[in-house]
Design a protein around this motif. Structure first.
Motif, PDB file in Angstrom:
ATOM      1  N   GLY A  45       0.867  -1.408   0.191  1.00  0.00           N
ATOM      2  CA  GLY A  45      -0.236  -0.099  -0.096  1.00  0.00           C
ATOM      3  C   GLY A  45       0.838   1.337  -0.110  1.00  0.00           C
ATOM      4  N   ALA A  46       1.977   1.348   0.886  1.00  0.00           N
ATOM      5  CA  ALA A  46       2.897   2.215   0.985  1.00  0.00           C
ATOM      6  C   ALA A  46       3.649   2.679  -0.477  1.00  0.00           C
ATOM      7  N   LEU A  47       3.799   1.594  -0.819  1.00  0.00           N
ATOM      8  CA  LEU A  47       4.697   1.556  -2.381  1.00  0.00           C
ATOM      9  C   LEU A  47       3.529   2.147  -3.294  1.00  0.00           C
ATOM     10  N   LEU A  48       2.556   1.680  -3.365  1.00  0.00           N
ATOM     11  CA  LEU A  48       1.377   1.985  -4.372  1.00  0.00           C
ATOM     12  C   LEU A  48       1.092   3.425  -4.149  1.00  0.00           C
ATOM     13  N   SER A  49       1.048   3.899  -3.045  1.00  0.00           N
ATOM     14  CA  SER A  49       0.847   5.430  -2.824  1.00  0.00           C
ATOM     15  C   SER A  49       1.990   6.129  -3.317  1.00  0.00           C
ATOM     16  N   TYR A  50       3.084   5.675  -2.937  1.00  0.00           N
ATOM     17  CA  TYR A  50       4.324   6.568  -3.638  1.00  0.00           C
ATOM     18  C   TYR A  50       4.168   6.466  -5.032  1.00  0.00           C
ATOM     19  N   ARG A  51       3.932   5.340  -5.682  1.00  0.00           N
ATOM     20  CA  ARG A  51       3.741   5.368  -7.159  1.00  0.00           C
ATOM     21  C   ARG A  51       2.714   6.230  -7.989  1.00  0.00           C
ATOM     22  N   GLU A  52       1.777   6.435  -7.349  1.00  0.00           N
ATOM     23  CA  GLU A  52       0.645   7.332  -7.561  1.00  0.00           C
ATOM     24  C   GLU A  52       0.859   8.728  -7.238  1.00  0.00           C
ATOM     25  N   LYS A  53       1.712   9.237  -6.174  1.00  0.00           N
ATOM     26  CA  LYS A  53       1.933  10.490  -5.911  1.00  0.00           C
ATOM     27  C   LYS A  53       3.106  11.176  -6.535  1.00  0.00           C
ATOM     28  N   VAL A  54       4.142  10.325  -6.521  1.00  0.00           N
ATOM     29  CA  VAL A  54       5.641  10.777  -7.098  1.00  0.00           C
ATOM     30  C   VAL A  54       5.582  10.614  -8.508  1.00  0.00           C
ATOM     31  N   VAL A  55       5.373  11.675  -9.167  1.00  0.00           N
ATOM     32  CA  VAL A  55       5.652  11.659 -10.744  1.00  0.00           C
ATOM     33  C   VAL A  55       6.487  12.694 -11.158  1.00  0.00           C
ATOM     34  N   ALA A  56       6.728  13.804 -10.478  1.00  0.00           N
ATOM     35  CA  ALA A  56       7.737  14.594 -10.945  1.00  0.00           C
ATOM     36  C   ALA A  56       9.156  14.165 -10.627  1.00  0.00           C
ATOM     37  N   THR A  57       9.931  14.543 -11.673  1.00  0.00           N
ATOM     38  CA  THR A  57      11.250  13.993 -11.867  1.00  0.00           C
ATOM     39  C   THR A  57      12.215  14.531 -10.774  1.00  0.00           C
ATOM     40  N   ALA A  58      11.856  15.796 -10.260  1.00  0.00           N
ATOM     41  CA  ALA A  58      12.938  16.278  -9.346  1.00  0.00           C
ATOM     42  C   ALA A  58      12.476  15.442  -7.989  1.00  0.00           C
TER      43      ALA A  58
END
Length: 84
Positions: A45-58
Motif C-alpha cells: 500500500g505504501a509503495l502504491l501510494s508512492y507510485r501514484e503521488k510521486v511523478v515529478a522527476t525532481a
C-alpha cells in the motif's frame, strides 16, 4: 534443433535467476528501510501510494538520493559490525 532448445532453456534459467536476485535485493532494501515489521499489505500500500503521488522527476531524484545515502550508511554499518 537440440542446441536451440538447450539455449532456450539456458536463457529461461538465466532470466529466472536474475528475477530471483532482483526479488532478494528488493527484500533486503525493504528491510534496510525498516519495513521488516510492516505487513505485506501495508508495504505494498505504501509503495502504491508512492507510485501514484510521486511523478515529478525532481521529487523522484530527491527520493533516489535519500535512499542512496541510507543504503550506503546501512552498508557501512554492516561492514563495521563484521569481525576483522
Amino acid at each position: 534443433m537440440l542446441s536451440e532448445q538447450r539455449e532456450a532453456v539456458k536463457t529461461r534459467q538465466a532470466n529466472r535467476r536474475a528475477e530471483l536476485h532482483r526479488k532478494i535485493q528488493l527484500g533486503g532494501w525493504a528491510m534496510d528501510a525498516g519495513a521488516g515489521e510492516m505487513t505485506g499489505a501495508e508495504l505494498v500500500g505504501a509503495l502504491l501510494s508512492y507510485r501514484e503521488k510521486v511523478v515529478a522527476t525532481a521529487e523522484r531524484e530527491h527520493h533516489r538520493q535519500r535512499g542512496a545515502v541510507h543504503l550506503a550508511q546501512q552498508a557501512a554499518a554492516r561492514s563495521d559490525a563484521r569481525p576483522n
